[in-house]
Design a protein around this motif. Structure first.
Motif, short mmCIF file in Angstrom:
data_model
loop_
_atom_site.label_atom_id
_atom_site.label_comp_id
_atom_site.label_asym_id
_atom_site.label_seq_id
_atom_site.Cartn_x
_atom_site.Cartn_y
_atom_site.Cartn_z
N SER A 158 -50.56 -6.57 30.33
CA SER A 158 -49.25 -7.08 30.75
C SER A 158 -48.29 -7.17 29.56
O SER A 158 -47.10 -6.85 29.69
CB SER A 158 -49.41 -8.45 31.41
OG SER A 158 -48.16 -8.95 31.82
N LEU A 159 -48.81 -7.58 28.42
CA LEU A 159 -47.97 -7.65 27.22
C LEU A 159 -47.47 -6.26 26.85
O LEU A 159 -46.29 -6.07 26.55
CB LEU A 159 -48.75 -8.25 26.06
CG LEU A 159 -48.02 -8.28 24.70
CD1 LEU A 159 -46.77 -9.13 24.78
CD2 LEU A 159 -48.96 -8.79 23.61
N LEU A 160 -48.36 -5.27 26.89
CA LEU A 160 -47.95 -3.90 26.58
C LEU A 160 -46.87 -3.43 27.54
O LEU A 160 -45.87 -2.84 27.13
CB LEU A 160 -49.16 -2.96 26.66
CG LEU A 160 -48.87 -1.48 26.48
CD1 LEU A 160 -48.32 -1.20 25.09
CD2 LEU A 160 -50.14 -0.65 26.72
N GLY A 161 -47.06 -3.71 28.84
CA GLY A 161 -46.08 -3.28 29.83
C GLY A 161 -44.70 -3.88 29.58
O GLY A 161 -43.69 -3.17 29.64
N HIS A 162 -44.65 -5.16 29.25
CA HIS A 162 -43.35 -5.81 29.08
C HIS A 162 -42.70 -5.44 27.75
O HIS A 162 -41.47 -5.36 27.67
CB HIS A 162 -43.51 -7.32 29.23
CG HIS A 162 -43.70 -7.76 30.64
ND1 HIS A 162 -44.93 -7.79 31.25
CD2 HIS A 162 -42.80 -8.13 31.59
CE1 HIS A 162 -44.79 -8.19 32.51
NE2 HIS A 162 -43.51 -8.38 32.74
N VAL A 163 -43.51 -5.18 26.72
CA VAL A 163 -42.92 -4.69 25.47
C VAL A 163 -42.31 -3.31 25.70
O VAL A 163 -41.19 -3.03 25.25
CB VAL A 163 -43.99 -4.63 24.36
CG1 VAL A 163 -43.47 -3.86 23.15
CG2 VAL A 163 -44.37 -6.05 23.93
N LEU A 164 -43.02 -2.44 26.43
CA LEU A 164 -42.48 -1.12 26.73
C LEU A 164 -41.24 -1.21 27.60
O LEU A 164 -40.27 -0.47 27.41
CB LEU A 164 -43.54 -0.26 27.43
CG LEU A 164 -44.68 0.26 26.55
CD1 LEU A 164 -45.69 1.02 27.39
CD2 LEU A 164 -44.13 1.14 25.45
N PHE A 165 -41.27 -2.12 28.57
CA PHE A 165 -40.12 -2.32 29.46
C PHE A 165 -38.87 -2.61 28.63
O PHE A 165 -37.82 -1.97 28.81
CB PHE A 165 -40.43 -3.49 30.39
CG PHE A 165 -39.41 -3.73 31.46
CD1 PHE A 165 -39.62 -3.28 32.75
CD2 PHE A 165 -38.24 -4.43 31.20
CE1 PHE A 165 -38.68 -3.51 33.75
CE2 PHE A 165 -37.29 -4.66 32.18
CZ PHE A 165 -37.52 -4.20 33.46
N ASP A 166 -38.97 -3.57 27.73
CA ASP A 166 -37.81 -3.95 26.91
C ASP A 166 -37.41 -2.83 25.95
O ASP A 166 -36.22 -2.56 25.75
CB ASP A 166 -38.11 -5.22 26.13
CG ASP A 166 -38.15 -6.46 27.01
OD1 ASP A 166 -37.65 -6.39 28.16
OD2 ASP A 166 -38.68 -7.49 26.56
N LYS A 167 -38.42 -2.18 25.33
CA LYS A 167 -38.11 -1.18 24.31
C LYS A 167 -37.49 0.06 24.92
O LYS A 167 -36.53 0.62 24.37
CB LYS A 167 -39.39 -0.79 23.56
CG LYS A 167 -39.12 0.06 22.31
CD LYS A 167 -38.26 -0.73 21.32
CE LYS A 167 -37.84 0.11 20.14
NZ LYS A 167 -37.01 -0.64 19.18
N VAL A 168 -38.00 0.51 26.04
CA VAL A 168 -37.43 1.69 26.69
C VAL A 168 -35.99 1.40 27.14
O VAL A 168 -35.11 2.24 27.01
CB VAL A 168 -38.30 2.13 27.88
CG1 VAL A 168 -37.59 3.17 28.73
CG2 VAL A 168 -39.62 2.68 27.39
#
Length: 262
Positions: A158-168
């Motif tokens: 979940s942390l990976l998903g939300h970091v990617l969400f914000d970064k993209v």
């Protein structure tokens, strides 16, 4: 696992990546180091101007990359799950729920497995702005190793998903801003727009000069000047860039808007 101290630091380090290509490479390295074969990130709702946009990043084999048809919540259980739930979930647990025991959902998962996406987990991603999406982490095999990989890494996925969400989202905004800055100096004069407009219709410099009542050399001057402004290699390249930047629209009653007739 993703959620140990080292794994968390690796995920958070993605915030320092400065380009989509480097972000993709870092994600592939990270997920494969943790035992996954592939990832698939889909975000729907980011806008460029007034247009709807879908952003995807993945390292899927070409045969396994979803189409617009497959990315339908009425056809694919993972799309539906990500649009209606919030908890990360392994695929077996999703498809075991009564709602997803429908034939077409089971067929979608079977088709996914035939394309090499055998086991995995889905992390729903949503934002108050209306952006919807998901991150899939995928194994290309079905054994105890895949089961352990998913079980151990699901809490931190979940942390990976939300970091990617914000970064993209950040990279997408920066990309749009760069496009705006690149086109800020592309302001063409009315005469330059007229010359490019008729050039786009296939008129020669001589025909344009007759149409606009100016010398042929003057036409060439305006076309060359427009090429420099647009950083174009030639007049056709300038026409293309001007059309894409919406720089060729001129009022219908502007002098010289009547085409030549033989």
């Amino acid at each position: 696992m993703f959620y140990d101290r080292d794994g968390t630091s690796q995920i958070l380090s993605l915030n320092r990546v400065t380009s989509p290509g480097r972000l993709h490479a870092a994600v592939v390295y990270l997920i494969q180091m943790k035992g996954f074969s592939y990832y698939y990130l889909s975000l729907r709702g980011y806008c460029g101007g007034n247009s709807y946009q879908r952003i995807t990043m993945d390292n899927l084999p070409e045969k396994a990359r979803p189409t617009e048809l497959i990315e339908d919540p009425d056809l694919d259980p993972l799309v539906h799950y990500a649009a209606t739930r919030s908890l990360p979930m392994d695929w077996r647990s999703i498809i075991a729920q009564p709602f997803y025991r429908k034939r077409h959902y089971l067929q979608a998962m079977a088709a996914r497995a035939r394309r090499g996406l055998v086991r995995g987990c889905t992390i729903p991603l949503t934002h108050t702005s209306g952006v919807l999406g998901r991150l899939d982490l995928v194994c290309d095999h079905d054994d105890e190793t895949a089961e352990r990989c998913i079980r151990q890494n699901l809490p931190g996925a979940s942390l990976l998903g939300h970091v990617l969400f914000d970064k993209v989202g950040e990279l997408a905004r920066e990309s749009r801003q760069q496009v705006d800055e690149d086109t800020a100096d592309m302001s063409l004069t009315p005469r330059e727009r007229e010359c490019l407009l008729w050039a786009s219709e296939g008129y020669s410099n001589r025909e344009i000069s007759q149409l606009l009542g100016i010398g042929e050399r003057t036409v060439l001057y305006h076309v060359n000047h427009a090429c420099r402004k647009l950083n174009a290699r030639n007049r056709q390249h300038a026409v293309t860039k001007a059309i894409l930047a919406h720089r060729l629209a001129i009022p219908p009653d502007h002098p010289g808007t009547t085409p030549l007739h033989s």
